[in-house]
Design a protein around this motif. Sequence first.
Motif, PDB file in Angstrom:
ATOM      1  N   LEU A 135      -4.318  13.675  -5.790  1.00 54.91           N
ATOM      2  CA  LEU A 135      -4.100  12.274  -6.378  1.00 54.91           C
ATOM      3  C   LEU A 135      -3.453  12.440  -7.833  1.00 54.91           C
ATOM      4  O   LEU A 135      -2.774  11.319  -7.921  1.00 54.91           O
ATOM      5  N   ILE A 136      -4.040  13.395  -8.653  1.00 54.05           N
ATOM      6  CA  ILE A 136      -3.113  13.480 -10.008  1.00 54.05           C
ATOM      7  C   ILE A 136      -1.607  13.648  -9.926  1.00 54.05           C
ATOM      8  O   ILE A 136      -0.699  13.026 -10.417  1.00 54.05           O
ATOM      9  N   LEU A 137      -1.546  14.632  -8.907  1.00 51.33           N
ATOM     10  CA  LEU A 137       0.177  14.808  -8.659  1.00 51.33           C
ATOM     11  C   LEU A 137       0.695  13.780  -8.355  1.00 51.33           C
ATOM     12  O   LEU A 137       1.852  13.428  -8.521  1.00 51.33           O
ATOM     13  N   ARG A 138       0.088  12.970  -7.182  1.00 55.62           N
ATOM     14  CA  ARG A 138       0.533  11.671  -6.725  1.00 55.62           C
ATOM     15  C   ARG A 138       1.090  10.785  -8.021  1.00 55.62           C
ATOM     16  O   ARG A 138       2.139  10.216  -7.888  1.00 55.62           O
ATOM     17  N   GLY A 139       0.164  10.647  -8.618  1.00 55.00           N
ATOM     18  CA  GLY A 139       0.330   9.883  -9.938  1.00 55.00           C
ATOM     19  C   GLY A 139       1.212  10.085 -10.868  1.00 55.00           C
ATOM     20  O   GLY A 139       2.037   9.289 -11.180  1.00 55.00           O
ATOM     21  N   PHE A 140       1.236  11.430 -11.139  1.00 53.75           N
ATOM     22  CA  PHE A 140       2.419  12.035 -11.952  1.00 53.75           C
ATOM     23  C   PHE A 140       3.714  11.794 -11.546  1.00 53.75           C
ATOM     24  O   PHE A 140       4.777  11.456 -12.029  1.00 53.75           O
TER      25      PHE A 140
ATOM     26  N   ILE B  48       0.820  -1.412   0.084  1.00 54.37           N
ATOM     27  CA  ILE B  48      -0.173   0.038   0.279  1.00 54.37           C
ATOM     28  C   ILE B  48       0.828   1.323   0.072  1.00 54.37           C
ATOM     29  O   ILE B  48       1.846   1.275   0.705  1.00 54.37           O
ATOM     30  N   ASP B  49       0.480   2.064  -0.944  1.00 59.83           N
ATOM     31  CA  ASP B  49       1.192   3.531  -0.868  1.00 59.83           C
ATOM     32  C   ASP B  49       0.436   4.211  -0.043  1.00 59.83           C
ATOM     33  O   ASP B  49      -0.644   4.787  -0.247  1.00 59.83           O
ATOM     34  N   PRO B  50       0.926   5.066   0.990  1.00 55.29           N
ATOM     35  CA  PRO B  50       0.193   5.646   2.063  1.00 55.29           C
ATOM     36  C   PRO B  50      -0.583   6.773   1.526  1.00 55.29           C
ATOM     37  O   PRO B  50      -1.556   7.421   1.795  1.00 55.29           O
ATOM     38  N   PRO B  51       0.222   8.045   0.695  1.00 52.49           N
ATOM     39  CA  PRO B  51      -0.408   8.908   0.327  1.00 52.49           C
ATOM     40  C   PRO B  51      -1.580   8.525  -0.783  1.00 52.49           C
ATOM     41  O   PRO B  51      -2.600   9.135  -0.755  1.00 52.49           O
ATOM     42  N   LEU B  52      -1.351   7.672  -1.517  1.00 55.13           N
ATOM     43  CA  LEU B  52      -2.696   7.364  -2.609  1.00 55.13           C
ATOM     44  C   LEU B  52      -3.794   6.586  -1.808  1.00 55.13           C
ATOM     45  O   LEU B  52      -4.799   6.922  -1.893  1.00 55.13           O
ATOM     46  N   MET B  53      -3.462   5.920  -0.642  1.00 49.93           N
ATOM     47  CA  MET B  53      -4.457   5.370   0.106  1.00 49.93           C
ATOM     48  C   MET B  53      -5.304   6.232   1.018  1.00 49.93           C
ATOM     49  O   MET B  53      -6.441   6.107   1.243  1.00 49.93           O
ATOM     50  N   LEU B  54      -4.684   7.403   1.287  1.00 46.38           N
ATOM     51  CA  LEU B  54      -5.224   8.569   2.097  1.00 46.38           C
ATOM     52  C   LEU B  54      -6.273   9.019   1.070  1.00 46.38           C
ATOM     53  O   LEU B  54      -7.123   9.520   1.845  1.00 46.38           O
ATOM     54  N   LEU B  55      -5.682   9.662   0.340  1.00 45.59           N
ATOM     55  CA  LEU B  55      -6.491  10.303  -0.794  1.00 45.59           C
ATOM     56  C   LEU B  55      -7.827   9.385  -1.352  1.00 45.59           C
ATOM     57  O   LEU B  55      -8.813   9.880  -1.354  1.00 45.59           O
TER      58      LEU B  55
END
Length: 380
Positions: free
Chosen positions: A299-304, A19-26
């Motif tokens: 979410l988009i910034l984390r994805g990029f 699990i990636d914490p920033p993605l999971m939090l968003l």
Amino acid sequence: MTELSFHPRHVLRAFLRPIDPPLMLLLAALLGFAFLVMMSASPERLPSLQVNTLVALAAMWVAARLPPQRLLSLALPLYALGVLLLVAVDLFGETSKGATRWLNIGVTRIQPSEIMKIAMPLMLAWYFQQREGQIRLREFIVAGLLLVVPVGLIMIQPDLGTSLLVTAAGVYVIFFAGLSWKLIAPVVLIGVVGIGAIVGFGDHLCQPGVDWYGLREYQKHRVCTLLDPTQDPLGKGFHIIQSTIAIGSGGVLGKGWMDGTQTHLAFLPERHTDFIFSVLAEEFGLLGIVVLLVTYLLLILRGFAIAATAPTLASRLLAGAITMIFFTYAFVNMGMVSGILPVVGVPLPFISYGGTALVTLCLGIGILMSIQRSRLLAQA
């Protein structure tokens, strides 16, 4: 002999490892929005929303555990399966409300076009990886043909919304692979001229008996309704008019949770699916919209960020395309419910009710987590 340790701490650590914490939090924030708004828009659907969410999170966790190369090895069979199922829909599919989109496989009905939302970027990312270092015009032409086949089958159903999303998923991969702006500019120019022509000559083009090549009559009505919804306020224009009233009446702070009049007096159609953004805007106002937009932006910034640091060409293409798919979902849905774009049946990502769409989107999150995990393992 040493005994295996099943200490709860070790089990939890193993469970959370992919699990990636920033993605999971968003994702948790967006799903929290979904439950909050659904309690107001359609509380009777909460039990099935809970089930859909659990299934989607399980699919995300499985995808996050699989290495990117394993996911890419599934690209060709998944793409071939999707195309075959789309052909089967055309031949044996079930028709509902004038569209043939479902395939009965005995135990349940499936919508094969949903498979292509993940299979398409996977297939093209795998294809470009096989030709890394020798990508020329020929490779882009082949990629375009791989994209056109399933999109054409989906448009036959017809399903304009899904065909738009599958097209976007494929185009993003092709663009990130290095498609020249010299090839992109003419397409953009044609699109701008086409939109300008529709706006400029809308009164004539929207007359009864005027056929629009490549579009069904109801799709023509959607575009014409966008240009002037007041021409048919109780028919084709009803959705957009009521939606814009709900969004505008929310003001800055909104009318309050569960106090939206457009929602609870049943003026707002499809309030649990396509038009759930209007419910949120009416009850939480501009403040709620800003919070939602900031969450999507993060979410988009984390994805990029994951795409920029991905270790292989295929994972970079895949992560970039999936991130842009999230943007496309949100942009198209918000545009259509606010009267900027035609109503094409695209849900608000992670918020609208719908198990298939939620599973597809969470699979995308899982793939991003898989790519991020592979980078961290490579650095370890």
